[in-house]
Design an enzyme around this catalytic site. Sequence first.
Site: not given
Length: 190
Positions: A50, A52, A55
């Site tokens: 991920c 993003c 996180c």
Amino acid sequence: MTKRLLHPAIQDGGSRTGSPSFAGSILACHCKTRPVKVKVSVAIAHNHACGCTKCWKPDNAAFSVVAVAPSEQVSVIENGDKLVVVDPSALIRRHACKECGVHMHGPVERDHAFKGLSFIHPELFEDGDWPRPTFAAFVSSIIEGGVDPSEMDGIRSDLRSVNLEPYDCLSPPLMDYLSTWTAKKSGVLR
């Protein structure tokens, strides 16, 4: 230009296969004394890289590795007093260790297609037999974390070289799941 680290668990050839019979284990934060421990009592799903900016990521990694498990199968078993919710307004209520900063689990409690799931970081499992990630999500978001946009073609190529298809959202099956939930909620589907 130095090659950016994708994530330690996926960097070198994507050779992680894990065990198909993996049925959960204990997650441990990075504290040397009194580590927070979280028990995941079931197999994980939708394991992915991920990009993003919400996180937790290991140092110098462009991506986190994230999977989900049903929240009722995720429980804090040691040193829960060290946990704090990073952003109480976020959909995913990420519980992080106050001392080392590692995110231990993130339940979704609001009305959403992911309600009842907890997001976890499988590289924190004490048992290293967890299954490999199967896709990369929110890839463009690493730019928001400071990656130069000129690096993106190379990063997407690196992800594909370790058998992770890069998406700028979620994988097609997860997007279908979200859309189905929304259509049922609105009455378009039953």
